[in-house]
Scaffold this motif. Structure first.
Motif, PDB file in Angstrom:
ATOM      1  N   GLU A  52       1.665   5.216  -1.645  1.00 59.04           N
ATOM      2  CA  GLU A  52       0.812   6.379  -1.920  1.00 59.04           C
ATOM      3  C   GLU A  52       0.156   6.260  -3.290  1.00 59.04           C
ATOM      4  O   GLU A  52      -1.019   6.618  -3.465  1.00 59.04           O
TER       5      GLU A  52
ATOM      6  N   LYS B 293      -2.700   3.761  -3.087  1.00 54.15           N
ATOM      7  CA  LYS B 293      -3.855   4.353  -2.405  1.00 54.15           C
ATOM      8  C   LYS B 293      -4.596   5.330  -3.323  1.00 54.15           C
ATOM      9  O   LYS B 293      -5.824   5.381  -3.314  1.00 54.15           O
TER      10      LYS B 293
ATOM     11  N   ILE C  17      -8.611  -0.996   1.497  1.00 50.16           N
ATOM     12  CA  ILE C  17      -7.371  -1.517   2.086  1.00 50.16           C
ATOM     13  C   ILE C  17      -7.685  -2.670   3.034  1.00 50.16           C
ATOM     14  O   ILE C  17      -7.036  -3.719   3.000  1.00 50.16           O
TER      15      ILE C  17
ATOM     16  N   ILE D 271       0.848  -1.195   0.000  1.00 45.91           N
ATOM     17  CA  ILE D 271       0.000   0.000   0.000  1.00 45.91           C
ATOM     18  C   ILE D 271       0.887   1.249   0.000  1.00 45.91           C
ATOM     19  O   ILE D 271       1.167   1.848   1.055  1.00 45.91           O
TER      20      ILE D 271
ATOM     21  N   GLN E 120     -10.278   3.358   3.154  1.00 52.21           N
ATOM     22  CA  GLN E 120      -9.828   2.422   4.182  1.00 52.21           C
ATOM     23  C   GLN E 120     -10.515   1.079   4.014  1.00 52.21           C
ATOM     24  O   GLN E 120      -9.916   0.022   4.272  1.00 52.21           O
TER      25      GLN E 120
END
Length: 250
Positions: free
Chosen positions: A192, A195, A205, A190, A202
């Motif tokens: 940047e 993401k 993830i 994970i 979230q």
């Protein structure tokens, strides 16, 4: 706070990292710098590269790795500045998603030009450096993506599968020079970029973490620590291998 291993054999060793300005590559640069290595990295991300230089003191050269002539020139510059390269980390890649029916010949060539071709030519270029040193370590980045049948990025998956064949071939071919060649297959790291593009919430993830055997978010630091081990003399009898770091995702 957990304290991780430091590898004395890496102190003063010249390390060359492709795609080192951001993501996993930047974590690799930081990890080598903490071990006292002489780290150089290339990337097309100039601003991010300059920031990492300020943080780590590493040497940075702007370079598009698809330009093999430019990549070879960057390797020559690093040798002239820091000395012969003892560790090569072929990290740079692009995992853009793409549908099977949308792949053109031009896209295929562009993807393999990023994800596979530079790994071979960088290894070829540093071989003489490592012969001069009496040995060295090359770490190629693959991915677990190809193992599951990644139909949302088939060209990337093909290139990453090919990295394992390349690793074994170079490991055999370079062995007489005491040059070790290994691969790492990261899981869902994970970063940047990940993401921003693929795991924007979230919940997304958490969904990946829930599929792992180890229920922790996988970060670039975890991959960097495996790179350090494979680069160090602690792993001096390991070659032609691929090691998965994915928290048990696959």
């Amino acid at each position: 706070m957990t304290e991780f291993a430091n590898y004395p054999s890496l102190a003063g060793r010249v390390v060359f990292v492709t795609g080192g300005a951001s993501g996993i590559g930047a974590d690799v640069v930081r990890a080598f710098a903490r071990c006292g290595a002489k780290v150089a990295f290339v990337d097309i991300l100039e601003a991010e590269g300059r920031e990492l230089v300020a943080e780590t003191g590493a040497t940075f050269l702007v370079c598009d790795i698809t330009d093999i002539t430019g990549l070879r020139a960057a390797i020559d510059v690093v040798k002239s500045r820091l000395g012969p390269i003892g560790v090569l980390v072929n990290n740079a890649a692009n995992d853009d998603r793409h549908a099977i029916d949308d792949v053109t010949e031009e896209y295929w060539d562009r993807s393999t030009d990023i994800n596979l071709k530079p790994q071979f030519f960088a290894a070829q270029a540093v071989r003489s450096h490592m012969q001069e040193l009496g040995g060295g370590s090359i770490i190629n980045f693959s991915s677990i993506a190809w193992r599951g049948g990644a139909d949302n990025m088939p060209v990337y998956a093909t290139a990453k599968a090919a990295v394992l064949g390349l690793t074994r071939a170079l490991g055999r071919g370079f062995g007489k020079d005491n040059i070790r060649v290994n691969a790492i297959e990261p899981g869902a790291v994970i970063t940047e970029r990940q993401k921003r593009l693929w795991f924007p919430t979230q919940e997304s993830i958490d969904a990946v973490v829930s599929r792992q055997a180890l229920k922790h978010v996988l970060l670039g630091d975890e991959i960097a620590r495996m790179v350090l081990f494979l680069a160090s003399d602690d792993s001096r009898m390991i070659t032609k291998q691929s090691i998965t770091v994915d928290g048990g995702l696959r």
